[in-house]
Design a protein around this motif. Structure first.
Motif, PDB file in Angstrom:
ATOM      1  N   TRP A   7      43.414  46.570  -6.226  1.00 14.97           N
ATOM      2  CA  TRP A   7      43.654  48.014  -5.083  1.00 14.97           C
ATOM      3  C   TRP A   7      42.014  48.015  -4.454  1.00 14.97           C
ATOM      4  CZ3 TRP A   7      47.128  49.546  -2.781  1.00 14.97           C
ATOM      5  CH2 TRP A   7      48.674  49.525  -3.271  1.00 14.97           C
ATOM      6  N   PHE A   8      41.098  47.603  -5.007  1.00 16.46           N
ATOM      7  CA  PHE A   8      39.187  48.060  -4.302  1.00 16.46           C
ATOM      8  C   PHE A   8      39.525  47.357  -3.149  1.00 16.46           C
ATOM      9  CE2 PHE A   8      35.868  46.624  -4.021  1.00 16.46           C
ATOM     10  CZ  PHE A   8      34.852  47.735  -4.006  1.00 16.46           C
ATOM     11  N   TRP A   9      40.405  46.110  -3.300  1.00 19.12           N
ATOM     12  CA  TRP A   9      40.267  45.190  -2.355  1.00 19.12           C
ATOM     13  C   TRP A   9      41.312  45.629  -1.249  1.00 19.12           C
ATOM     14  CZ3 TRP A   9      35.794  42.994  -2.084  1.00 19.12           C
ATOM     15  CH2 TRP A   9      35.314  42.421  -2.618  1.00 19.12           C
ATOM     16  N   VAL A  10      41.939  45.574  -1.232  1.00 20.94           N
ATOM     17  CA  VAL A  10      43.281  45.904  -0.871  1.00 20.94           C
ATOM     18  C   VAL A  10      42.884  46.819   0.150  1.00 20.94           C
ATOM     19  CG1 VAL A  10      45.816  47.674  -0.242  1.00 20.94           C
ATOM     20  CG2 VAL A  10      45.330  45.587  -1.785  1.00 20.94           C
ATOM     21  N   VAL A  11      42.477  48.820  -0.630  1.00 21.92           N
ATOM     22  CA  VAL A  11      41.830  49.465  -0.136  1.00 21.92           C
ATOM     23  C   VAL A  11      41.069  49.509   1.221  1.00 21.92           C
ATOM     24  CG1 VAL A  11      40.869  52.152   0.146  1.00 21.92           C
ATOM     25  CG2 VAL A  11      42.915  51.887  -1.706  1.00 21.92           C
ATOM     26  N   LEU A  12      39.634  48.723   0.394  1.00 22.30           N
ATOM     27  CA  LEU A  12      38.775  48.149   1.148  1.00 22.30           C
ATOM     28  C   LEU A  12      39.081  47.686   2.667  1.00 22.30           C
ATOM     29  CD1 LEU A  12      34.926  48.314   1.206  1.00 22.30           C
ATOM     30  CD2 LEU A  12      35.436  46.243   0.542  1.00 22.30           C
ATOM     31  N   ALA A  13      40.149  46.661   2.314  1.00 20.45           N
ATOM     32  CA  ALA A  13      40.535  45.731   3.902  1.00 20.45           C
ATOM     33  C   ALA A  13      41.003  46.892   4.438  1.00 20.45           C
ATOM     34  CB  ALA A  13      41.188  44.967   3.545  1.00 20.45           C
ATOM     35  N   LEU A  14      42.118  47.867   4.380  1.00 21.68           N
ATOM     36  CA  LEU A  14      42.293  49.034   4.963  1.00 21.68           C
ATOM     37  C   LEU A  14      41.634  49.379   5.701  1.00 21.68           C
ATOM     38  CD1 LEU A  14      45.633  50.260   2.698  1.00 21.68           C
ATOM     39  CD2 LEU A  14      46.027  48.886   5.130  1.00 21.68           C
ATOM     40  N   ILE A  15      40.291  50.227   5.109  1.00 19.82           N
ATOM     41  CA  ILE A  15      39.413  50.617   6.491  1.00 19.82           C
ATOM     42  C   ILE A  15      38.617  49.303   7.163  1.00 19.82           C
ATOM     43  CG2 ILE A  15      37.276  52.120   5.643  1.00 19.82           C
ATOM     44  CD1 ILE A  15      39.083  53.045   3.004  1.00 19.82           C
ATOM     45  N   LEU A  16      38.479  48.895   6.221  1.00 21.10           N
ATOM     46  CA  LEU A  16      37.109  48.019   6.912  1.00 21.10           C
ATOM     47  C   LEU A  16      37.890  46.754   8.207  1.00 21.10           C
ATOM     48  CD1 LEU A  16      34.775  47.009   4.173  1.00 21.10           C
ATOM     49  CD2 LEU A  16      34.664  48.302   6.194  1.00 21.10           C
ATOM     50  N   PHE A  17      38.893  46.720   7.609  1.00 24.22           N
ATOM     51  CA  PHE A  17      39.667  45.184   8.727  1.00 24.22           C
ATOM     52  C   PHE A  17      41.050  45.469   8.442  1.00 24.22           C
ATOM     53  CE2 PHE A  17      40.473  40.935  10.561  1.00 24.22           C
ATOM     54  CZ  PHE A  17      40.601  41.804  11.304  1.00 24.22           C
ATOM     55  N   TRP A  18      42.304  46.671   8.901  1.00 28.51           N
ATOM     56  CA  TRP A  18      42.959  47.146   8.770  1.00 28.51           C
ATOM     57  C   TRP A  18      44.032  46.411   9.077  1.00 28.51           C
ATOM     58  CZ3 TRP A  18      47.227  47.288  11.792  1.00 28.51           C
ATOM     59  CH2 TRP A  18      47.051  47.389  13.150  1.00 28.51           C
ATOM     60  N   PRO A  19      43.950  45.169   9.936  1.00 26.97           N
ATOM     61  CA  PRO A  19      45.441  44.074  10.122  1.00 26.97           C
ATOM     62  C   PRO A  19      45.289  43.460   8.919  1.00 26.97           C
ATOM     63  CG  PRO A  19      43.803  43.972  12.204  1.00 26.97           C
ATOM     64  CD  PRO A  19      43.138  44.955  11.210  1.00 26.97           C
ATOM     65  N   VAL A  20      44.129  42.615   7.908  1.00 25.14           N
ATOM     66  CA  VAL A  20      43.935  41.667   6.885  1.00 25.14           C
ATOM     67  C   VAL A  20      44.894  42.963   5.928  1.00 25.14           C
ATOM     68  CG1 VAL A  20      42.459  40.573   5.170  1.00 25.14           C
ATOM     69  CG2 VAL A  20      42.239  40.610   7.918  1.00 25.14           C
ATOM     70  N   GLY A  21      43.996  44.180   5.781  1.00 23.23           N
ATOM     71  CA  GLY A  21      44.192  45.462   4.507  1.00 23.23           C
ATOM     72  C   GLY A  21      45.958  45.715   4.496  1.00 23.23           C
ATOM     73  N   LEU A  22      46.396  45.872   5.933  1.00 26.84           N
ATOM     74  CA  LEU A  22      47.845  45.444   5.488  1.00 26.84           C
ATOM     75  C   LEU A  22      49.059  44.547   5.081  1.00 26.84           C
ATOM     76  CD1 LEU A  22      49.242  47.107   9.382  1.00 26.84           C
ATOM     77  CD2 LEU A  22      48.519  48.389   7.190  1.00 26.84           C
ATOM     78  N   ILE A  23      48.517  43.576   6.073  1.00 24.06           N
ATOM     79  CA  ILE A  23      48.802  42.096   4.077  1.00 24.06           C
ATOM     80  C   ILE A  23      48.482  41.791   3.001  1.00 24.06           C
ATOM     81  CG2 ILE A  23      48.990  39.234   4.596  1.00 24.06           C
ATOM     82  CD1 ILE A  23      47.668  39.516   7.513  1.00 24.06           C
TER      83      ILE A  23
END
Length: 204
Positions: A7-23
């Motif tokens: 979840w750490f990487w999911v949330v971090l990606a959603l905040i910093l680079f949300w297109p990748v975070g959504l995937i």
């Protein structure tokens, strides 16, 4: 089973680079049964963070900030929609587990009547839950219109397999009934800790 993305990487990606975070988010939701019952509030917080970042970028001076800000807000809306969908689905799944596991309801029409849903929707949900691993080895009996559950290996005392092979078995640990904090299922636990056989949440 493949370990879900942290979840750490999911949330971090959603905040910093949300297109990748959504995937990563959708991949996590599709591989983690516990997320069905626990991530709604977490996703709401992420959506608020994305809205704030988007708003700050829109009102900040500088070229390109508004476009990026709108992208963050769109991402927040997508995450918010996922959070609401996850919460609704989690509540519905928790009702299924309570009726089927805790109250021994097996009839699909009866379950549908209790929950106020159509037989088709209940059948679709149960098929999805079986495929996602909530009811291991279960099947839908079309002749009786019932869900048929199979005994789960984790519900067997540790000494039982040895006894079945003719070997002397140590005294099994005392059986306890533990209610899962995730899906709400009553689980038989033969030791200080365990794992929910329906959603995979840790039990103590």
């Amino acid at each position: 089973m493949r370990r879900p993305i942290s979840w750490f990487w999911v949330v971090l990606a959603l905040i910093l680079f949300w297109p990748v975070g959504l995937i990563l988010l959708f991949k996590r939701l599709s591989t983690d049964r516990t997320a069905t019952f626990s991530c709604g509030k977490r996703l709401n917080v992420v959506a608020v963070v994305l809205f704030i970042i988007g708003g700050v970028l829109i009102i900040s001076p500088g070229s390109g900030g508004a476009v990026i800000g709108v992208m963050f807000i769109v991402g927040g809306l997508v995450v918010l929609r996922s959070a609401r969908k996850n919460t609704v689905q989690g509540n519905r799944y928790r009702q299924y587990v309570d009726l089927i596991v805790n109250h021994n309801q097996r009839s699909v029409p009866h379950i549908a009547a209790i929950m106020g849903l159509s037989n088709e929707m209940v059948m679709l949900d149960l098929h999805r839950m079986i495929n996602e691993g909530f009811f291991v080895g279960a099947r839908i009996d079309r002749a009786t219109n019932e869900i048929v559950l199979m005994p789960h290996p984790s519900a067997m005392p540790h000494g039982a397999p040895m006894a079945a092979m003719g070997m002397p078995a140590a005294a099994p640990p005392r059986e306890r009934i533990v209610v899962c904090d995730g899906c709400g299922a009553n689980n038989k636990v033969f030791g200080p800790t365990g794992t929910c056989e329906y959603c995979g949440s840790p039990l103590q």
